[in-house]
Design a protein around this motif. Sequence first.
Motif, short mmCIF file in Angstrom:
data_model
loop_
_atom_site.label_atom_id
_atom_site.label_comp_id
_atom_site.label_asym_id
_atom_site.label_seq_id
_atom_site.Cartn_x
_atom_site.Cartn_y
_atom_site.Cartn_z
N LYS A 42 0.83 -1.20 0.00
CA LYS A 42 0.00 0.00 0.00
C LYS A 42 0.86 1.26 0.00
N SER A 43 1.93 1.22 0.76
CA SER A 43 2.84 2.36 0.81
C SER A 43 3.45 2.63 -0.55
N HIS A 44 3.82 1.56 -1.24
CA HIS A 44 4.39 1.76 -2.57
C HIS A 44 3.35 2.32 -3.54
N ILE A 45 2.13 1.85 -3.44
CA ILE A 45 1.07 2.33 -4.32
C ILE A 45 0.83 3.82 -4.13
N GLN A 46 0.96 4.30 -2.90
CA GLN A 46 0.81 5.74 -2.66
C GLN A 46 1.89 6.53 -3.40
N MET A 47 3.09 5.98 -3.48
CA MET A 47 4.19 6.66 -4.16
C MET A 47 4.11 6.47 -5.68
N GLU A 48 3.56 5.35 -6.12
CA GLU A 48 3.50 5.02 -7.55
C GLU A 48 2.11 4.45 -7.84
N PRO A 49 1.09 5.30 -7.97
CA PRO A 49 -0.30 4.82 -8.14
C PRO A 49 -0.49 3.87 -9.31
N GLU A 50 0.29 4.04 -10.38
CA GLU A 50 0.11 3.18 -11.55
C GLU A 50 0.50 1.73 -11.26
N PHE A 51 1.24 1.51 -10.18
CA PHE A 51 1.56 0.13 -9.77
C PHE A 51 0.28 -0.66 -9.53
N LEU A 52 -0.75 0.02 -9.05
CA LEU A 52 -2.04 -0.62 -8.78
C LEU A 52 -2.89 -0.75 -10.03
N THR A 53 -2.86 0.25 -10.89
CA THR A 53 -3.83 0.33 -11.98
C THR A 53 -3.33 -0.11 -13.34
N SER A 54 -2.02 -0.13 -13.54
CA SER A 54 -1.50 -0.41 -14.87
C SER A 54 -1.79 -1.84 -15.31
N LEU A 55 -2.18 -1.98 -16.57
CA LEU A 55 -2.38 -3.30 -17.17
C LEU A 55 -1.19 -3.69 -18.03
N ALA A 56 -0.16 -2.86 -18.00
CA ALA A 56 1.08 -3.12 -18.75
C ALA A 56 2.25 -3.07 -17.78
N PRO A 57 3.38 -3.65 -18.14
CA PRO A 57 4.55 -3.64 -17.25
C PRO A 57 5.01 -2.22 -16.91
N ILE A 58 5.63 -2.10 -15.73
CA ILE A 58 6.19 -0.84 -15.26
C ILE A 58 7.67 -1.07 -14.97
N ALA A 59 8.49 -0.11 -15.32
CA ALA A 59 9.94 -0.25 -15.14
C ALA A 59 10.31 -0.31 -13.66
N GLU A 60 11.31 -1.15 -13.36
CA GLU A 60 11.84 -1.24 -12.00
C GLU A 60 12.66 0.01 -11.66
N LYS A 61 12.77 0.28 -10.35
CA LYS A 61 13.59 1.38 -9.85
C LYS A 61 14.59 0.83 -8.84
N ASP A 62 15.70 1.52 -8.70
CA ASP A 62 16.80 1.02 -7.88
C ASP A 62 16.47 0.94 -6.39
N ASP A 63 15.62 1.83 -5.90
CA ASP A 63 15.40 1.93 -4.45
C ASP A 63 14.12 1.25 -3.99
N GLU A 64 13.58 0.33 -4.78
CA GLU A 64 12.31 -0.31 -4.42
C GLU A 64 12.52 -1.49 -3.48
N GLU A 65 11.44 -1.82 -2.77
CA GLU A 65 11.43 -3.03 -1.96
C GLU A 65 11.55 -4.25 -2.88
N LYS A 66 12.14 -5.30 -2.34
CA LYS A 66 12.40 -6.50 -3.13
C LYS A 66 11.12 -7.05 -3.76
N VAL A 67 10.03 -7.12 -3.00
CA VAL A 67 8.80 -7.71 -3.53
C VAL A 67 8.23 -6.86 -4.66
N VAL A 68 8.37 -5.55 -4.58
CA VAL A 68 7.88 -4.66 -5.63
C VAL A 68 8.64 -4.90 -6.93
#
Length: 239
Positions: A50-76
């Motif tokens: 949920k915390s990640h979704i607040q920072m990156e809302p498209e993580f919840l809504t996107s139907l296409a892949p999203i690029a990884e970022k260096d500082d993300e949690e492992k599960v994300v």
Amino acid sequence: MYEERSYRGIMGSDLRRMTVIDEESDLDIQYSGELEGIEQELSELRKLLKSHIQMEPEFLTSLAPIAEKDDEEKVVSHMKRVSEKAGVGPMAAVAGAVAEYLADLHPECGDLIIENGGDLYVRSSRDIRVLIYAGDSVLSGRIALEVRSCDTPLGICTSSGTVGHSLSFGKADAVVIVAKDTLLADAVATATANRISAEEDIQGALDFASGIDGVIGAVAVIGPRIGFWGDIKVVPVRP
């Protein structure tokens, strides 16, 4: 709202059993030995997502892949990585992520099966059968995957265009994907089911799944038709 999971209780087992529910997450857990703290672990994992979704809302809504970022949690990052391989949005892997990441916190359980909305993480000391539920298909509950203990842990994930509330653009009664990576199995199940709107789509969908590195096997059911591919064993089950 709680939804009774009508497919539960059909896998005969002498393991201990518990149900853990936290908002949308509804886990059926079978295990040996002791299993403590999983309710809190589930809550913490959900808060992280949920915390990640607040920072990156498209993580919840996107139907296409999203690029990884260096500082993300492992599960994300893991969810994004498998969604890229499958060509779907990262939330297509969320049920598999919950099952596998919670299981990884409990290596002390020699036997641990976590089912989350039809998606399974399986670690087993014995050979088991996983029944395939395919809605109103005549094959529903009549076929199963034989899983050898030596092949586990495994992810065995199901997507359907006719069962449940998960988003699917297809009409398959069930698509089951087997992989070592439960998140990958979850994402590929969604992507494969999206490709099946009629019986004649089965072969193309299986060809798609077979082309993804890490996928061990696939089963597709629509109406009275079934197709399967890979290093898996599909067996009939007496009604």
